[in-house]
Design an enzyme around this catalytic site. Structure first.
Site, PDB file in Angstrom:
ATOM      1  N   LYS A  10       0.863  -1.181   0.000  1.00  0.00           N
ATOM      2  CA  LYS A  10       0.000   0.000   0.000  1.00  0.00           C
ATOM      3  C   LYS A  10       0.895   1.225   0.000  1.00  0.00           C
ATOM      4  O   LYS A  10       1.832   1.329   0.809  1.00  0.00           O
ATOM      5  CB  LYS A  10      -0.908   0.022   1.235  1.00  0.00           C
ATOM      6  CG  LYS A  10      -1.986   1.076   1.168  1.00  0.00           C
ATOM      7  CD  LYS A  10      -3.009   0.759   0.121  1.00  0.00           C
ATOM      8  CE  LYS A  10      -4.143  -0.090   0.636  1.00  0.00           C
ATOM      9  NZ  LYS A  10      -5.148  -0.392  -0.412  1.00  0.00           N
ATOM     10  N   THR A  58      -3.157  -5.510   0.351  1.00  0.00           N
ATOM     11  CA  THR A  58      -2.538  -4.210   0.668  1.00  0.00           C
ATOM     12  C   THR A  58      -3.404  -3.484   1.693  1.00  0.00           C
ATOM     13  O   THR A  58      -2.906  -2.686   2.483  1.00  0.00           O
ATOM     14  CB  THR A  58      -2.371  -3.348  -0.603  1.00  0.00           C
ATOM     15  OG1 THR A  58      -3.657  -3.056  -1.153  1.00  0.00           O
ATOM     16  CG2 THR A  58      -1.502  -4.047  -1.628  1.00  0.00           C
ATOM     17  N   ARG A 177      27.333  34.571  -8.614  1.00  0.00           N
ATOM     18  CA  ARG A 177      25.988  34.228  -9.095  1.00  0.00           C
ATOM     19  C   ARG A 177      25.095  33.851  -7.930  1.00  0.00           C
ATOM     20  O   ARG A 177      25.568  33.596  -6.812  1.00  0.00           O
ATOM     21  CB  ARG A 177      26.070  33.070 -10.096  1.00  0.00           C
ATOM     22  CG  ARG A 177      26.456  31.742  -9.448  1.00  0.00           C
ATOM     23  CD  ARG A 177      26.355  30.565 -10.399  1.00  0.00           C
ATOM     24  NE  ARG A 177      26.745  29.327  -9.728  1.00  0.00           N
ATOM     25  CZ  ARG A 177      26.742  28.134 -10.312  1.00  0.00           C
ATOM     26  NH1 ARG A 177      26.362  27.993 -11.576  1.00  0.00           N
ATOM     27  NH2 ARG A 177      27.103  27.052  -9.634  1.00  0.00           N
ATOM     28  N   GLN A 229      28.908  20.765  -7.615  1.00  0.00           N
ATOM     29  CA  GLN A 229      29.636  19.504  -7.403  1.00  0.00           C
ATOM     30  C   GLN A 229      30.616  19.617  -6.231  1.00  0.00           C
ATOM     31  O   GLN A 229      30.672  18.749  -5.368  1.00  0.00           O
ATOM     32  CB  GLN A 229      30.415  19.106  -8.672  1.00  0.00           C
ATOM     33  CG  GLN A 229      29.573  18.628  -9.825  1.00  0.00           C
ATOM     34  CD  GLN A 229      29.121  19.748 -10.753  1.00  0.00           C
ATOM     35  OE1 GLN A 229      29.021  20.918 -10.338  1.00  0.00           O
ATOM     36  NE2 GLN A 229      28.816  19.420 -11.997  1.00  0.00           N
ATOM     37  N   HIS A 257      18.104  27.712 -11.580  1.00  0.00           N
ATOM     38  CA  HIS A 257      18.783  28.876 -12.157  1.00  0.00           C
ATOM     39  C   HIS A 257      17.983  30.170 -12.029  1.00  0.00           C
ATOM     40  O   HIS A 257      16.747  30.167 -12.135  1.00  0.00           O
ATOM     41  CB  HIS A 257      19.052  28.603 -13.643  1.00  0.00           C
ATOM     42  CG  HIS A 257      19.788  27.319 -13.905  1.00  0.00           C
ATOM     43  ND1 HIS A 257      21.091  27.110 -13.482  1.00  0.00           N
ATOM     44  CD2 HIS A 257      19.404  26.176 -14.524  1.00  0.00           C
ATOM     45  CE1 HIS A 257      21.473  25.891 -13.837  1.00  0.00           C
ATOM     46  NE2 HIS A 257      20.469  25.293 -14.461  1.00  0.00           N
TER      47      HIS A 257
HETATM   48  O1  LIG Z   1      27.546  24.357 -10.374  1.00  0.00           O
HETATM   49  C1  LIG Z   1      27.319  24.103 -11.571  1.00  0.00           C
HETATM   50  N1  LIG Z   1      27.682  22.909 -12.071  1.00  0.00           N
HETATM   51  C2  LIG Z   1      27.475  22.556 -13.369  1.00  0.00           C
HETATM   52  O2  LIG Z   1      27.828  21.456 -13.774  1.00  0.00           O
HETATM   53  C3  LIG Z   1      26.840  23.532 -14.201  1.00  0.00           C
HETATM   54  N2  LIG Z   1      26.487  23.541 -15.515  1.00  0.00           N
HETATM   55  N3  LIG Z   1      25.927  24.713 -15.773  1.00  0.00           N
HETATM   56  N4  LIG Z   1      25.895  25.476 -14.647  1.00  0.00           N
HETATM   57  C4  LIG Z   1      26.475  24.762 -13.662  1.00  0.00           C
HETATM   58  N5  LIG Z   1      26.708  25.051 -12.348  1.00  0.00           N
END
Ligand SMILES: O=c1[nH]c(=O)c2nn[nH]c2[nH]1
Length: 296
Positions: A10, A58, A177, A229, A257
């Site tokens: 469920k 379920t 940014r 990353q 973004h």
């Molecule tokens: O932090 C980011 N990692 C990315 O791989 C990426 N690609 N476009 N903008 C990004 N900003």
């Protein structure tokens, strides 16, 4: 053809439980959504041959969740999910594994006149605290805790440059940014042998959740991010360093973004680069950056 896998249950079982502390005159509330399924052993094929004698309905699974919620603690979510997942293989000999995900929603106690209110709460965000548990007969209990839906933004302190530039690249480099993401972070515990093993670690689950949430927010805020990353890798490493019983951490972060709006066409109005103030938040497409960091 043969049945290669079978799992059912469920889904979306919503439940609420109140704890009334008569002495203090205060209530504590918990609201969760449970997603559950369990897997069968070899005789799963009988139900594909129109033999329902092995099927646990379920609906019975839904009843079980409510009954176990009445008879057991429902917090921390890791404990309740482990109680649920352990129940099915223990009760039904032909069920060899149970998979349960418990999603706990936020009911944060209101502060009224500077004091915590005894029985009033607010939903301060779509953020949830999750616990996914797999209980396999004979091998034990795997618990994976998590945070989802924690929406964050920083208005500077994020850069993205020096990435590959080739005939497919149009993105400008930036040293300053907006960075916004919705945190989906999970940390997997070393295997627990039994439900009692889980119960003897209860204080760890709340402590780890607070550490993971604080580490995520502090790293997001303070890291001079060179990329999503790089920042998420730092977060994962810090959680592994902070919680020794956790064997693996994973993050899945959308890059939400915010685009600068060029207004040069309007009497040379500057609104890009260091003059950017008004931006267009983008619903799609979004980057999606994932990583898993394991204890070596
Ligand atoms: O932090 C980011 N990692 C990315 O791989 C990426 N690609 N476009 N903008 C990004 N900003």
């Amino acid at each position: 053809p043969e049945l290669s896998a079978a799992r059912y249950g469920k889904d979306n079982i919503r439940l609420y439980k109140v704890h009334r502390d008569e002495a203090r005159g205060t209530h504590t509330v918990t609201e969760m959504t449970s997603h559950g399924s369990f897997a069968f052993t070899h005789n799963a094929s009988r139900y594909t041959d129109a033999d329902n004698s092995v099927i646990v309905a379920t609906d019975s699974m839904k009843n079980t969740v409510y009954l176990l919620a009445k008879q057991n603690p429902v917090t921390p979510p890791e404990l309740f999910a482990s109680i649920l997942a352990s129940h099915f293989p223990a009760k039904y000999p032909h069920v060899h594994a149970a998979h349960v995900k418990v999603i706990a929603h936020r009911w944060t106690r209101m502060t009224i006149d500077g004091k915590p209110h005894p029985h009033s709460f607010l939903r301060d965000g779509a953020e949830t605290r999750n616990a996914e548990v797999v209980c396999r007969r004979g091998t034990g209990i795997i618990v994976r805790s998590g945070i989802q839906g924690l929406l964050v933004l920083k208005s500077t302190g994020s850069a993205f440059h020096s990435f590959i530039r080739d005939e497919y690249t149009s993105l400008d480099e930036t040293w300053d940014r907006i960075l916004s993401t919705e945190v989906d972070a999970n940390w997997e515990w070393r295997p627990f042998r039994t439900l009692n093993d889980v119960k003897s670690n209860i204080p760890l689950f709340d402590k780890a959740w607070e550490s993971a949430r604080n580490i995520t927010l502090e790293t997001f805020a303070n890291d001079n991010s060179v990329s999503v990353q790089a920042t998420m890798y730092k977060m994962a490493n810090e959680i592994l360093a902070a919680v020794s019983e956790v064997s693996r951490v994973d993050y899945s972060l959308p890059n939400k973004h915010y685009f600068e709006i060029d207004m040069e066409w309007h009497k040379g109005l500057k609104n890009t680069g260091k003059d950017a103030e008004v931006y267009a938040p983008q619903s799609s497409p979004n980057g999606l950056i994932k990583c898993t960091v394991s204890r070596t």
